[in-house]
Design a protein around this motif. Structure first.
Motif, PDB file in Angstrom:
ATOM      1  N   GLU D 248       0.842  -1.201   0.000  1.00 49.02           N
ATOM      2  CA  GLU D 248       0.000   0.000   0.000  1.00 49.02           C
ATOM      3  C   GLU D 248       0.871   1.242   0.000  1.00 49.02           C
ATOM      4  OE1 GLU D 248      -3.093   0.088   2.952  1.00 49.02           O
ATOM      5  OE2 GLU D 248      -3.680  -1.967   2.396  1.00 49.02           O
ATOM      6  N   GLU D 251      -0.790   7.326   2.339  1.00 52.19           N
ATOM      7  CA  GLU D 251      -1.724   8.374   1.911  1.00 52.19           C
ATOM      8  C   GLU D 251      -0.991   9.654   1.575  1.00 52.19           C
ATOM      9  OE1 GLU D 251      -5.429   8.127   4.536  1.00 52.19           O
ATOM     10  OE2 GLU D 251      -5.680   9.943   3.274  1.00 52.19           O
ATOM     11  N   SER D 254       2.245  10.612  -4.155  1.00 52.81           N
ATOM     12  CA  SER D 254       1.815  10.662  -5.553  1.00 52.81           C
ATOM     13  C   SER D 254       2.687   9.762  -6.426  1.00 52.81           C
ATOM     14  CB  SER D 254       1.928  12.091  -6.076  1.00 52.81           C
ATOM     15  OG  SER D 254       3.296  12.455  -6.134  1.00 52.81           O
ATOM     16  N   SER D 255       2.139   9.445  -7.593  1.00 52.54           N
ATOM     17  CA  SER D 255       2.893   8.712  -8.607  1.00 52.54           C
ATOM     18  C   SER D 255       4.202   9.418  -8.926  1.00 52.54           C
ATOM     19  CB  SER D 255       2.080   8.649  -9.906  1.00 52.54           C
ATOM     20  OG  SER D 255       1.336   7.481  -9.984  1.00 52.54           O
ATOM     21  N   HIS D 300      -4.461   3.376  -8.641  1.00 53.04           N
ATOM     22  CA  HIS D 300      -5.232   4.273  -7.786  1.00 53.04           C
ATOM     23  C   HIS D 300      -6.535   3.639  -7.292  1.00 53.04           C
ATOM     24  CE1 HIS D 300      -2.535   7.684  -8.178  1.00 53.04           C
ATOM     25  NE2 HIS D 300      -2.316   7.241  -9.405  1.00 53.04           N
ATOM     26  N   THR D 302      -6.782   0.702  -5.980  1.00 51.17           N
ATOM     27  CA  THR D 302      -6.506  -0.057  -4.748  1.00 51.17           C
ATOM     28  C   THR D 302      -5.518   0.658  -3.828  1.00 51.17           C
ATOM     29  OG1 THR D 302      -4.709  -1.184  -5.882  1.00 51.17           O
ATOM     30  CG2 THR D 302      -6.851  -2.279  -5.916  1.00 51.17           C
ATOM     31  N   GLN D 303      -4.971   1.757  -4.301  1.00 47.07           N
ATOM     32  CA  GLN D 303      -3.957   2.514  -3.543  1.00 47.07           C
ATOM     33  C   GLN D 303      -2.696   1.663  -3.299  1.00 47.07           C
ATOM     34  OE1 GLN D 303      -4.048   5.683  -3.003  1.00 47.07           O
ATOM     35  NE2 GLN D 303      -2.458   6.016  -1.484  1.00 47.07           N
ATOM     36  N   ARG D 304      -2.511   0.653  -4.192  1.00 43.74           N
ATOM     37  CA  ARG D 304      -1.327  -0.203  -4.041  1.00 43.74           C
ATOM     38  C   ARG D 304      -0.339   0.031  -5.184  1.00 43.74           C
ATOM     39  NH1 ARG D 304      -5.187  -4.731  -3.138  1.00 43.74           N
ATOM     40  NH2 ARG D 304      -5.579  -4.705  -0.894  1.00 43.74           N
TER      41      ARG D 304
END
Lengths: 345, 345, 345, 345
Positions: D248, D251, D254-255, D300, D302-304
């Motif tokens: 994960e 939070e 960014s990419s 994005h 799965t935020q993984r």
């Protein structure tokens, strides 16, 4: 019919299990193994997970005839010679997949196998189980010496030409290639993946024990007893044999004669298939099946024929041919229990 | 020295890039490609990620002589014939890896390649670049026709015997097997993984364009001009060629004579290695290297020799031999830029 | 019963031919192909040399219902959407192996397939053919959307745990690996043998069209609609899929509960087999068969389960599952026409 | 410099021979083997036919310091612990490729290796030889514990993200896949070609001894000491490791931050290469080289992140990294003796 398989944990034995599990004439299978007796075959080979009657029984030649009606023996060469006689004495029908009973001359066996030959009484009894060429003998046999993998491919490709005297037998050269399952289930250096993968190996040049087996049949169908040249390669694939075979075509023999010979031959036999004119087979096209596919080319520059035969070494070269012979011996349809189609790709 | 590579995105070209990147005599590499001009080779082939000077230049035969001092051409056969003459006119030294300039007789080229042959003027100029056999000619050549992969393996294994007249040339049969990189970088049905994997294929039986290339040298070193038999197989591996070669040994020739011939031959050449007596090489033992390893057996039963040669088809069979020739032409040590050891396993 | 196969020359189609040739409920096969119409399938695929009725018929959706009683469609995704409606209108039973009718939500189809979705009327009609989980729906269906290969392996391994709420659905990560036959019969760069052999490739990370197919069923059996993570690899082998699947085990769930769940599940289904405790399956053990073999381990250090499922992508992942569904739809025994044993080795 | 290699007949040892034969800083190689002492390495491994100094010397830790200036030890794990101390006592510089000295905590070694740990004195002395991350320590070390193959790939791909605190360490899942040379040179069932070919196997799930090795470095660069999930697969190829790694993303990350981190990292290290944006590496693109190639994708939904690293297990995963460390320890250029280009195809 209750059928037994000796040596069920070898590759020949496993393939027999696969075929006989679904054979319409087989009621029950009994699996024998001396090294693994008492174990269940599915713990060793999880592809058989869930098999009925997977327990491996000890091999006792005096009990086997009481337990089964028909026996396939896939014990290693050298073991059959002593294991099978007590079973044969009781009149039981047996198909032996090892080399022990294939060579009619004791001296050939000694020279090429470097082992003591079996009692000639049983060697004489044994019918060489080349299904398409000894069909009638097989039908009436008590015992079959099932052919070796390389000889099967070689003989099925060459005998039609030899029988009609179309080629010079003394000029035959067989360049044989096999997948690595031919080396058996026991790990070894030459079959260790990092050595075998992306590699082509050659072995036993001019020394392979299949040489006299090929010559025995070649000489039977020709007027000569000249030796042949034979060499064997290990190809990085699991199954399949391709024999590329060279010989001089006799003077006056035409392409047309060769073609007609092969066409007629393929038409007569369910498991012989001929590539279209100028085409050649690849091993994958017989994978998992009992077919022998043949292609050929006559080179007028050199007056030589190049004939190519392919088989699945574990099927037509072992268990498949054995089941074919089992069908012949018991009056089942020739194709019973044998897959209609190869597994492709 | 500034060196150019035409056809850098094919397998021969890529292997030249690998070798010349670290060659002590090469100062700068320029890569040419007509189909991919303007692109960077590392976006097509990520194994070259980070390469200096990876930009692919357009192929302009009139500009190349201004850009580089020496040219390797790995363009497809048929392209070299028209591409190279303007470059040769300027006196530039060139090694061509295609088949265009290998066959001295125009009619052979037409018959086997089914293409228009190049201007004989350039064919005459071209030296056939079999490094160990044309060494002196190569040293003084302006242009090299770099040998084909199969002929390299065949000739390196057979010529020592032929030159000393130990075998009957008219009886030569070559059973050749290649890894699938020999088919090139463009996807095709026979090289499609699901068809090629776990499969052995045979192709171009008696029709391969390498036949006249082999015969040309064989006939040069013998008194006969009899044709040979040659067939080719696709083995499921990436690299490697094994040629299994059969011939009758002349009467009176002993095993000892053959052995001495091979030993002396191997001792004279850095890249020829002989297997120990009764041993045979496998293709993996030359993987990624410029070696040609040879083994043999004389079968007294049949009076035939089985000789086996293995090479890496992209190295000794293409780029490696080209770099060897480059070294000879420029006075570098013969082994410059060539790996001392194969990649194993 | 007369059965038709549309797209018979693709890998799904070929496997249907292999199975249906010997299916006891199939009287006659008709093979359809638009690109190869009029040809015989045996000239394209010589492993079918000798097949009865090998002629490839043109695909005419208005004629097919007059020619056959039941249709398998193995046309490429995107073709089925327009091909099948006229056939379905006539009330014919159809199993479609493509992706067109699998996703119930049009927007999912558009997003992941980048194509226009089929008429919702037919999508609603289609039953998702995961044999073990939609058994009753399948029995009564007119039309089956046969599952994708990866989703089949994923769902068969995960659904028992999800249905019983043993794992946290939002933590599911599926690392999927496939043999290269999954890429189809048309040659491509990533399946070109010299690139694919001795290589491991990863592709379509987080973008594979099987993601919404997996999520659709996962969400159906759970209370969440959280996305999953899924990535796919190309392994240098012809057949086989292994999905290695990770998820957090819900607090309080014991190893024993998981074990009992899987044991009960395997006992209920002929084609689900469970590895012995602490054991894991390999792909070869289901080669050529319709089995899905499952193994798992609960790691108390991380509170995560690692579950592994393997199938033959062309069998349980395509044609085998289709035949299973065909059996359900027609009241044949579930195992009819399906091999009892994998091909091993 | 005279350099010794203990365990020269294993795969790590063989690869060291290949590299050090052409290393500009190595004057003489001495090869040691206890099991094969007195033999010549070329009779066991014919790819080394013709090697100078191929004789295998017995391993005597008291004599080695008199015979060579620097020692690579490629003995099996468990042997190094007793073999190396007498050599280290003499002040000799050593690189050990086994696992004995990698884990700083004795209890970890006991738990995962099930063996007695070495004397902590030597464990403390040993520098963990992850070339890019312990560069300065390596330069000044007497002894290097050369990293394991899987940990090298895992750590090189993950540490840049962990060090910058971009991912949640507790969510790391590593799905590792290796070519079969990782299993070593001794034949075994799982590496027997008929079982390993066309097969994908999974082994040591949650039990691999490389788990604590990975965790040791991961915990060093993060604030947590949570365990990770790790599983290992055997892919039918000779060389290559691919680790597919999931975690994960924290939070707010960014990419772009991830991309910049990787770009900066790759720019700093000769042997780290980054795939172009959205691209992923395959194992073949580092074959025979010391590169570690990395690709990644941030999902994005799965935020993984899915990060993928590939190496050649015998090079960057063993001998190549050892030579890199040898260069650092001796002031040679970092790339000395290491090939500029992978072998492709």
């Amino acid at each position: 019919m209750n059928v037994g398989i000796v040596g069920a944990t070898g590759f020949g034995g496993l393939e027999l299990v696969r075929l006989l599990q679904q054979h319409p004439g087989v009621k029950k299978l009994t699996l024998y193994s001396s090294s693994k007796k008492g174990e269940s075959i599915e713990t060793i080979y999880p592809h058989l997970n869930g098999i009925k009657e997977g327990k491996l029984e000890d091999i006792d030649p005096y009990k086997i005839p009481e337990q089964v009606d028909f026996l396939f023996s896939s014990a290693p060469t050298g073991v059959s010679a002593s294991l099978l006689p007590p079973i044969l004495e009781r009149g039981m029908k047996v198909i032996d997949l090892a080399g022990d009973f294939r060579l009619k001359k004791s001296e050939d066996y000694q020279q090429w196998y470097k082992k003591e030959p079996p009692d000639p009484k049983w060697v004489d009894l044994a019918v060489y189980g080349l299904s398409e060429w000894n069909t009638d003998l097989i039908k009436n046999a008590q015992m079959i010496a099932n052919p070796g993998c390389y000889p099967t491919a070689a003989l099925l490709g060459l005998l039609p030409l030899i029988k009609k005297s179309l080629i010079e037998v003394s000029t035959i050269i067989i360049d044989a290639k096999s997948g690595i399952s031919g080396a058996g289930a026991v790990p070894s250096v030459s079959a260790h993946f990092p050595f075998a993968n992306d590699n082509l190996q050659i072995y036993k040049v001019n020394q392979h024990q299949h040489i006299p087996e090929i010559e025995q049949m070649v000489h039977h169908y020709s007027e000569t007893n000249k030796p042949i040249t034979f060499s064997t390669h290990l190809v990085p694939m699991t199954r399949g044999i391709m024999n590329t075979m060279y010989a001089e075509v006799k003077e006056g023999v035409s392409s047309k004669e060769i073609e007609e010979t092969y066409i007629e031959y393929a038409e007569q036999h369910d498991f012989i298939r001929l590539s279209p004119s100028q085409g050649f087979p690849s091993t994958r096209q017989v994978y998992g099946s009992n077919f022998c596919d043949i292609g050929w080319s006559f080179d007028h520059r050199t007056q030589r024929i190049t004939a190519v035969s392919v088989i699945d070494n574990l099927m037509k070269g072992a268990a498949g041919q054995a089941v074919h012979n089992f069908n012949l011996m018991n009056g089942f349809p020739e194709t019973a229990g044998l897959p209609a189609s190869p597994v492709f790709p």
